[in-house]
Design a protein around this motif. Structure first.
Motif, short mmCIF file in Angstrom:
data_model
loop_
_atom_site.label_atom_id
_atom_site.label_comp_id
_atom_site.label_asym_id
_atom_site.label_seq_id
_atom_site.Cartn_x
_atom_site.Cartn_y
_atom_site.Cartn_z
N GLY A 32 1.06 -1.60 -0.15
CA GLY A 32 -0.15 0.36 0.04
C GLY A 32 0.96 1.10 -0.13
N ALA A 33 0.88 2.19 -0.83
CA ALA A 33 1.03 3.57 -0.98
C ALA A 33 0.27 4.84 -1.16
N GLU A 34 0.21 5.78 -0.35
CA GLU A 34 -0.49 7.06 -0.66
C GLU A 34 -0.41 8.45 0.21
N ALA A 35 -0.49 9.07 -0.52
CA ALA A 35 0.33 10.97 -0.94
C ALA A 35 0.32 10.89 1.16
N TYR A 36 0.82 11.07 1.63
CA TYR A 36 1.03 12.54 3.10
C TYR A 36 2.00 13.60 2.77
N PRO A 37 0.51 14.16 2.80
CA PRO A 37 0.16 16.15 2.24
C PRO A 37 0.75 16.88 4.00
N GLY A 38 0.89 15.89 4.78
CA GLY A 38 0.85 16.54 6.47
C GLY A 38 2.28 16.51 6.27
N ALA A 39 3.25 15.79 5.72
CA ALA A 39 4.77 16.09 5.73
C ALA A 39 5.11 17.44 5.59
N ARG A 40 6.33 17.12 6.72
CA ARG A 40 6.91 18.32 6.67
C ARG A 40 7.73 18.66 4.85
N LYS A 41 8.03 17.27 4.51
CA LYS A 41 9.25 17.51 3.29
C LYS A 41 8.26 15.97 1.98
N PRO A 42 8.36 16.09 1.01
CA PRO A 42 7.25 15.59 0.28
C PRO A 42 7.61 13.92 0.68
N SER A 43 5.95 13.57 0.95
CA SER A 43 6.96 12.10 1.62
C SER A 43 5.19 10.81 1.22
N LEU A 44 6.07 9.48 1.36
CA LEU A 44 4.14 8.79 1.09
C LEU A 44 4.31 7.99 2.35
N LYS A 45 3.01 7.74 2.82
CA LYS A 45 2.77 6.41 3.74
C LYS A 45 2.82 5.23 2.94
N LEU A 46 3.56 4.37 3.38
CA LEU A 46 3.84 2.69 3.01
C LEU A 46 3.33 1.80 4.03
N VAL A 47 2.99 0.86 3.43
CA VAL A 47 2.98 -0.44 4.26
C VAL A 47 3.02 -1.48 3.19
N ILE A 48 4.17 -2.61 4.20
CA ILE A 48 5.39 -3.10 3.68
C ILE A 48 4.77 -4.30 4.90
N ASP A 49 5.08 -5.74 3.42
CA ASP A 49 4.79 -6.40 4.28
C ASP A 49 6.03 -7.04 4.53
N PHE A 50 6.77 -7.79 5.65
CA PHE A 50 7.91 -8.37 5.59
C PHE A 50 7.70 -9.74 5.46
N GLY A 51 6.45 -10.52 5.19
CA GLY A 51 6.34 -11.90 5.51
C GLY A 51 6.20 -12.10 7.21
N ALA A 52 5.80 -13.26 7.39
CA ALA A 52 5.09 -14.12 8.71
C ALA A 52 5.63 -13.33 9.44
N GLY A 53 7.23 -13.31 9.18
CA GLY A 53 8.03 -13.47 11.27
C GLY A 53 7.85 -12.18 11.44
N ILE A 54 6.84 -10.95 10.18
CA ILE A 54 6.95 -9.77 11.30
C ILE A 54 5.97 -8.90 10.66
N GLY A 55 5.98 -9.88 9.58
CA GLY A 55 4.42 -8.81 9.30
C GLY A 55 4.22 -7.56 8.57
N ARG A 56 3.21 -6.66 8.71
CA ARG A 56 3.10 -5.97 7.51
C ARG A 56 3.26 -4.90 8.63
N ARG A 57 3.79 -4.01 8.05
CA ARG A 57 4.51 -2.15 8.93
C ARG A 57 4.29 -1.10 8.26
#
Length: 123
Positions: A32-57
């Motif tokens: 998942g990825a979306e714009a994050y207009p509230g950040a001071r520098k041009p940023s995106l909010k990401l959801v990253i899947d690290f597999g079963a041991g860590i999960g999504r962060r």
């Protein structure tokens, strides 16, 4: 600690191998990825899947100047997964997505050049 983005800066102080191993750098796939207009520098909010041991962060990454959110979905990236969560504006960043500054100071994502299993650790 100040991070120097100057490619001509000298190396940081010497650390031992055990110190390096305490930094847990894993690969994950952006789901998942979306714009994050509230950040001071041009940023995106990401959801990253690290597999079963860590999960999504979640991660707030300063990569909006080079990357379009929909194009990032399915891409693998590297991130530090054992830093404490950090509040970035109104969002909570659970991992530090890794990148390098290009010649203009924009963040270029760091990723393997061939697919590897999610959760694989950098060594």
């Amino acid at each position: 600690m100040h991070l120097d983005h100057d490619p001509d800066a000298p190396a940081s102080e010497t650390i031992d191998f055990d110190a390096f191993l305490r930094v847990d750098i894993r690969v994950g796939t952006i789901v998942g990825a979306e714009a994050y207009p509230g950040a001071r520098k041009p940023s995106l909010k990401l959801v990253i899947d690290f597999g079963a041991g860590i999960g999504r962060r979640k991660s707030c990454a300063q990569v909006a100047s080079l990357y379009d959110p929909p194009a990032l979905v399915g891409r693998q990236v590297a991130a530090v997964v054992n830093f404490p969560p950090r509040q970035i504006g109104k969002a909570l960043s659970e991992v530090l997505t890794l990148g390098f500054a290009d010649g203009e100071g924009r963040v270029v994502l760091f990723a393997p050049d061939v697919p590897v299993p999610n959760g694989s650790r950098l060594f």
